[in-house]
Design a protein around this motif. Structure first.
Motif, mmCIF file in Angstrom:
data_model
loop_
_atom_site.group_PDB
_atom_site.id
_atom_site.type_symbol
_atom_site.label_atom_id
_atom_site.label_comp_id
_atom_site.label_asym_id
_atom_site.label_seq_id
_atom_site.Cartn_x
_atom_site.Cartn_y
_atom_site.Cartn_z
ATOM 1 N N HIS A 206 34.990 25.886 -33.675
ATOM 2 C CA HIS A 206 34.241 24.988 -34.546
ATOM 3 C C HIS A 206 35.115 23.794 -34.884
ATOM 4 O O HIS A 206 36.355 23.887 -34.901
ATOM 5 N N VAL A 207 34.468 22.670 -35.178
ATOM 6 C CA VAL A 207 35.143 21.472 -35.670
ATOM 7 C C VAL A 207 34.445 21.030 -36.947
ATOM 8 O O VAL A 207 33.451 21.630 -37.376
ATOM 9 N N ASP A 208 34.971 20.003 -37.543
ATOM 10 C CA ASP A 208 34.306 19.329 -38.655
ATOM 11 C C ASP A 208 33.088 18.629 -38.058
ATOM 12 O O ASP A 208 33.223 17.665 -37.294
ATOM 13 N N ASP A 209 31.884 19.109 -38.366
ATOM 14 C CA ASP A 209 30.665 18.621 -37.707
ATOM 15 C C ASP A 209 30.419 17.135 -37.928
ATOM 16 O O ASP A 209 29.658 16.515 -37.173
ATOM 17 N N ARG A 210 31.033 16.543 -38.931
ATOM 18 C CA ARG A 210 30.884 15.102 -39.153
ATOM 19 C C ARG A 210 31.553 14.314 -38.033
ATOM 20 O O ARG A 210 31.309 13.107 -37.875
ATOM 21 N N TYR A 211 32.412 14.993 -37.243
ATOM 22 C CA TYR A 211 33.107 14.350 -36.132
ATOM 23 C C TYR A 211 32.623 14.866 -34.783
ATOM 24 O O TYR A 211 33.236 14.559 -33.756
ATOM 25 N N ALA A 212 31.561 15.628 -34.775
ATOM 26 C CA ALA A 212 30.973 16.048 -33.503
ATOM 27 C C ALA A 212 30.545 14.816 -32.715
ATOM 28 O O ALA A 212 30.062 13.842 -33.281
ATOM 29 N N THR A 213 30.768 14.856 -31.420
ATOM 30 C CA THR A 213 30.460 13.783 -30.458
ATOM 31 C C THR A 213 31.427 12.607 -30.552
ATOM 32 O O THR A 213 31.301 11.651 -29.787
ATOM 33 N N ARG A 214 32.418 12.659 -31.453
ATOM 34 C CA ARG A 214 33.384 11.574 -31.628
ATOM 35 C C ARG A 214 34.809 12.103 -31.448
ATOM 36 O O ARG A 214 35.043 13.308 -31.477
ATOM 37 N N ALA A 215 35.759 11.172 -31.305
ATOM 38 C CA ALA A 215 37.162 11.562 -31.270
ATOM 39 C C ALA A 215 37.493 12.323 -32.552
ATOM 40 O O ALA A 215 37.058 11.948 -33.641
ATOM 41 N N TYR A 216 38.264 13.393 -32.425
ATOM 42 C CA TYR A 216 38.511 14.283 -33.554
ATOM 43 C C TYR A 216 39.944 14.793 -33.466
ATOM 44 O O TYR A 216 40.633 14.626 -32.465
ATOM 45 N N ARG A 217 40.367 15.484 -34.528
ATOM 46 C CA ARG A 217 41.734 15.997 -34.558
ATOM 47 C C ARG A 217 41.814 17.505 -34.789
ATOM 48 O O ARG A 217 42.661 18.173 -34.203
ATOM 49 N N HIS A 218 40.931 18.051 -35.621
ATOM 50 C CA HIS A 218 41.085 19.434 -36.079
ATOM 51 C C HIS A 218 40.048 20.361 -35.448
ATOM 52 O O HIS A 218 38.846 20.089 -35.497
ATOM 53 N N GLY A 219 40.528 21.454 -34.868
ATOM 54 C CA GLY A 219 39.657 22.474 -34.306
ATOM 55 C C GLY A 219 40.058 23.850 -34.797
ATOM 56 O O GLY A 219 41.231 24.105 -35.117
ATOM 57 N N TYR A 220 39.087 24.754 -34.851
ATOM 58 C CA TYR A 220 39.309 26.105 -35.362
ATOM 59 C C TYR A 220 38.657 27.104 -34.409
ATOM 60 O O TYR A 220 37.625 26.817 -33.804
ATOM 61 N N ALA A 221 39.272 28.274 -34.279
ATOM 62 C CA ALA A 221 38.724 29.281 -33.378
ATOM 63 C C ALA A 221 39.228 30.653 -33.785
ATOM 64 O O ALA A 221 40.226 30.790 -34.499
ATOM 65 N N GLY A 222 38.532 31.677 -33.306
ATOM 66 C CA GLY A 222 39.036 33.035 -33.402
ATOM 67 C C GLY A 222 39.909 33.335 -32.202
ATOM 68 O O GLY A 222 39.779 32.706 -31.141
ATOM 69 N N SER A 223 40.802 34.295 -32.351
ATOM 70 C CA SER A 223 41.718 34.607 -31.262
ATOM 71 C C SER A 223 42.106 36.079 -31.310
ATOM 72 O O SER A 223 42.049 36.716 -32.366
ATOM 73 N N MET A 224 42.496 36.607 -30.157
ATOM 74 C CA MET A 224 43.120 37.924 -30.081
ATOM 75 C C MET A 224 44.616 37.689 -29.926
ATOM 76 O O MET A 224 45.106 37.363 -28.854
ATOM 77 N N ASP A 225 45.327 37.809 -31.041
ATOM 78 C CA ASP A 225 46.761 37.549 -31.073
ATOM 79 C C ASP A 225 47.508 38.864 -30.867
ATOM 80 O O ASP A 225 47.497 39.728 -31.757
ATOM 81 N N PRO A 226 48.157 39.047 -29.713
ATOM 82 C CA PRO A 226 48.839 40.329 -29.463
ATOM 83 C C PRO A 226 50.022 40.572 -30.395
ATOM 84 O O PRO A 226 50.472 41.718 -30.528
ATOM 85 N N SER A 227 50.511 39.521 -31.058
ATOM 86 C CA SER A 227 51.636 39.700 -31.973
ATOM 87 C C SER A 227 51.188 40.170 -33.360
ATOM 88 O O SER A 227 52.020 40.585 -34.175
#
Length: 508
Positions: free
Chosen positions: A354-375
């Motif tokens: 997901h991103v900040d939806d106000r910046y969808a379709t435009r240049a952006y900086r911040h992204g977020y995601a779920g992950s499987m972190d083995p550590s």
């Protein structure tokens, strides 16, 4: 005769169907729910109301159970309702499953031939005064965003949608309010036809352009920029004869390239350009933008098949533990015929971005995601094997400008679901806000909703909102600010008043 769910991992433990519609006022919480959060977090999960017709099934074939968390003045209220699809209503009336294998009508009970098979279980978006519950094999199911009452079991945008299908991942342009979709298998099962649809902010289809893919295949997600649409054709192909033989809807093809179509938003079919690059399986798009004649798509890509239920033609299934991948940035130069360039965005295997939806379709900086972190630690002794349908244990924040990452994990006896961004205010800087993420408490067999500071997720929860029930692992959801809900309130109230879900199937 008692119908029971089969004793299979996808229906056991935390993955057991919840089958619960509920209203819970004023949820308990630890910490402090930010007053700035004023709106609703919607999400949907596959959650079968009846045991599967053939004694087995896949996670993606469950009925859509829509949940809403309403934030107001530091308090949170919860509501959940099933999307009353044609399928749901027919099976509720019969008291048992009538529809067979995932996206294979040749396996259905004769009594439901011709009915729309969609389960509305993949994503939920608010647009044009309606909450749309989405599954990419069928038109949306329309619901009232306040009551969650189904208003149209099959919604075709008042006749504007002629495609047999609609996407699970439409993109909304924050400037124009337009919703854009690419709808594959648009002319029926295993067809290569797809449509490019533009729906204005009032919910009217203003454009439906029919196009052809190189072959019948899944187009699960797309990228949209100010001027272009990017169309990833996945190496998961469909064939009508295989369906008639009772085989899975999709076959994984490791011999195929990655294929990306790029279409100008104002273009015609003749303007669609196809780009072929080395094999990979595309996942969810993070965001896309264009600058100076170049189109950029940030998307997750793996080097192998992560879907064991979509095997190769000979039945071969790759061990998912051998699959490698992560988020990458593709660059398409629209002024040349050059091969698209690719570079990694981060060194982690992340999904459900997901991103900040106000910046969808435009240049952006911040992204977020779920992950499987083995550590990150996991207590196998107390929790047993990780959940069968999918397992993520970490929330990731990537700064695409600096390449730096931050992460938060909920501990060795918990898992996370999709993280969603909510801005602190309408005019806050990009990324200034909160992450809302459902946390599966595996030992307690229930769910929390955790609020994190989006710029400092590593510092842990600002608030932990406690649900007294378990929410099965979901797929996708979105944050809708209260001001957007208020703007649509009068229209959605009229929609809700006009028809009741129990009245049956309603076309639109």
């Amino acid at each position: 005769m008692t119908h029971r769910f089969p004793d299979l991992p996808i229906f056991a433990g935390f993955d057991a169907p919840g089958r619960t519609e509920a209203d819970i006022f004023d949820l308990e919480f630890d910490g402090e729910v930010p007053i700035a959060l004023d709106g609703t977090f919607f999400r949907v999960a596959p959650d079968q109301q009846f045991a599967p017709k053939f004694g087995t099934d896949i996670f993606f074939n469950g009925d859509g159970l829509v949940c809403a968390f309403r934030f107001k003045e530091g308090r949170v209220h919860f509501r959940s309702r099933y999307a009353r699809t044609e399928r749901f209503l027919a099976e509720r009336d019969a008291g048992k499953a009538l529809f067979g294998a995932y996206r294979n009508p040749f396996t259905d009970d004769p009594s439901v031939v011709g009915k729309v098979r969609g389960t509305a279980n993949t994503n939920v978006v608010v647009h044009g005064g309606r909450l749309l519950a989405l599954k990419e094999d069928s038109p949306p199911t329309a619901m009232d965003p306040h009551s969650l009452e189904t208003t149209k079991s099959v919604f075709r945008f008042d006749g504007g949608l002629t495609s047999e299908t609609f996407t699970a991942h439409p993109k909304i342009d924050p400037t124009t309010g337009e919703m854009i979709s690419i709808n594959y298998e648009a002319n029926g099962l295993a067809t290569a036809d797809f449509t490019y649809c533009v729906i204005d902010k009032e919910g009217r289809v203003t454009r439906e352009l029919w196009l052809k893919a190189p072959y019948p295949a899944m187009i699960h997600d797309i990228g949209v920029t100010e001027n272009y649409v990017i169309i990833p054709v996945m190496p998961l192909t469909a064939d009508i004869e295989r369906l008639k033989a009772g085989k899975p809807h999709f076959t994984y093809r490791p011999d195929l390239d990655q294929v990306y179509g790029v279409l100008p938003r104002e273009g015609e079919a003749s303007d669609l350009r196809w780009f072929h690059v080395s094999h990979g399986l595309q996942g969810h798009a993070i965001n896309a933008f264009d600058e100076g004649g170049k189109v950029y798509l940030d998307i997750g890509v793996t080097d192998g098949n992560v879907f064991s239920f979509f095997p190769e033609a000979d039945g071969r299934v790759q061990d998912v533990r051998t699959v490698r991948g992560g988020p990458v940035r593709w660059t398409f130069d629209m002024k040349t015929n050059a091969t698209p360039q690719c570079r990694p965005l981060a060194e982690f295997g992340g999904e459900f971005p997901h991103v900040d939806d106000r910046y969808a379709t435009r240049a952006y900086r911040h992204g977020y995601a779920g992950s499987m972190d083995p550590s990150a630690p996991y207590d196998f002794e107390r929790c047993g094997p990780p959940t069968a349908n999918f397992f993520l244990n970490t929330v990731m924040h990537i700064d695409t400008a600096s390449g730096t990452m931050k992460k938060w994990s909920p501990g060795p006896t918990s898992a996370v679901q999709e993280p969603v961004f909510a801005p602190r205010s309408a005019d806050a800087p990009e990324g200034d806000g909160y992450i809302l993420v459902l946390v599966s408490r595996l030992l307690e067999n229930r769910t929390d909703l955790v609020v994190l500071d989006a710029q400092h997720i590593e510092e842990g929860p600002l608030a932990t909102i406690r649900l007294p029930i378990r929410l099965r692992s979901g797929l996708h959801g979105n944050w809708v600010p209260a001001i957007a809900m208020k703007a649509d309130a009068s229209r959605s109230s009229c929609i809700a008043a006009g028809v009741r879900a129990e009245d049956g199937v309603h076309e639109g």
